[in-house]
Design an enzyme around this catalytic site. Sequence first.
Site, PDB file in Angstrom:
ATOM      1  N   GLU A 265       0.847  -1.203  -0.070  1.00  0.00           N
ATOM      2  CA  GLU A 265       0.150  -0.020   0.064  1.00  0.00           C
ATOM      3  C   GLU A 265       0.752   1.165   0.038  1.00  0.00           C
ATOM      4  OE1 GLU A 265      -1.535   3.331   1.760  1.00  0.00           O
ATOM      5  OE2 GLU A 265      -1.833   1.689   3.439  1.00  0.00           O
ATOM      6  N   CYS A 302      -2.782   7.772   4.782  1.00  0.00           N
ATOM      7  CA  CYS A 302      -2.780   7.205   3.740  1.00  0.00           C
ATOM      8  C   CYS A 302      -4.101   8.041   2.812  1.00  0.00           C
ATOM      9  CB  CYS A 302      -2.457   5.907   3.612  1.00  0.00           C
ATOM     10  SG  CYS A 302      -3.422   4.660   4.628  1.00  0.00           S
TER      11      CYS A 302
END
Length: 528
Positions: A265, A302
Amino acid sequence: MTLTGHSLIAGEAVAGTEGRAFGINPSTNEQLEPAYGLVSTEQLRAATAAAADAFKPFSSLEPVRHARFLETIADNIEAIGDELIERASAETGLGAERLRGERARTTGQLRLFADVVRRGDFRGVRIDPALPDRTPLPRADIRLRQIPLGPVAVFGASNFPLAFSVAGGDTASAFAAGCPVIVKAHNAHPGTSELVGQAISRAVRDLELHPGVFSLVYGAGTSIGQELVADPAIKAVGFTGSRAGGTALMRTAAARPEPIPVYAEMSSINPVYVLPGAVRGDADALARQYVASVTGSSGQLCTSPGLLFVPAGEDGDRLADAVARALTGQAGQTMLTEGIASAWQQGFRSVESAAEVELLARGQAGTTANAPAPAIFSSNLDVFTGNRVLHEEIFGAASLIVRYKNVEDLAEATDLLEGQLTASVQATEEDYASAAALIPVLERKVGRIIINGWPTGVEVGHAMVHGGPYPATSAPSTTSVGTLAIHRFLRPVSYQNFPQELLPAPLQDANPWQVNRLVDGEAEIQPR
């Protein structure tokens, strides 16, 4: 608990022999004790060899004991108490309230995966019974289950020292799948990592599991991290971090004699679309929500919204003015490391120097070290689509407002975006037709679409997707959050014409583990 400065290799504290690293308090830039020894290649190989030895017994663990292991880790983490919060706060600059919430998320997802293990659905059992009298050809007895891949390498994340680190989602889902785990600790929070690592090692010992089920190692990502991914004992990788770091691991994994999957990720700017009906609403409330989402945790999430599409015209001007007012009083918060703060400053200067981009508003610098003033820029859709610099993530409290003239232009602009973790749409009922046209475009670009909400805050559950097309992740068909994450570390195997005595327990007619199954296409659900 006593911090040793040692790696934990198959249950043993091991002093690294290849130099030392210290945690640093980012609020003061002061060095924290103890020093952490960095492991050698030989020490790393001891960890991977132990994981390989542990794989067979751990992968076939009976569900009740397997689930109890995950719950014991959660219990042990909670038992550390305030010491864990205090050390994590000192190493990251994140406040105690945020870290207590993150600890609850960490233990909660471990217990959630314990429930998954008990139910057994993740094993994906399918049974097609033999049809010997079928014409023109008989059907063999075919049974399928998902089996664990093998030892998994997990890389701790900088921005979530608990929930995406030693006992975070990658580790929890790998353990639940039946995979031993070797964690490469993030060097920004070594003491936090050791405390959690000790909690996991105690759970391994308390459940009398093979000690190779878990190891925690310290070392440079460019050396030990790469060696870990290259080790033939490792069968998959979980990573949360920068695009550069993730793609470097992907190259190493792909170049192996036996390539392995990397579930990385990486970067995302998480666009938010304010449609015309929504912009005519309460501008101050919308601005406060946006600024809170941008600045929370110093923007080091994020899912922080790095991009806000706003209509041109008076209503859009009103919202932009409200955003400027909401941001002006905001003070910068300590960032995770001096290096991350420096990278934020570099990204800020890059956008600030871009042609036809205005610094709409800026807050105030914080009173601690590494706490730059949050910033929001403004430009228009033509400038945005023509300048790739404006599409790049600035990890931290910074965002760009892009003014658009026509809703129809948003789909074309969205097509130019890279893959994202999220997209959010602010809409009223009068905007539904426009939203309906935009959503199919967003589906091709993101993993999660939000209506009338903000991307920060990721629920850990059964329906959550925390993933998306590259570069948001390296594997867009997966998620790193929620129970679906377990499937990253499994693969299907079919068993044809097996006698009952040779079948694995979940595939036997007696179903001794009482798992849910699909038998001849019909669900066979076990009472709970």
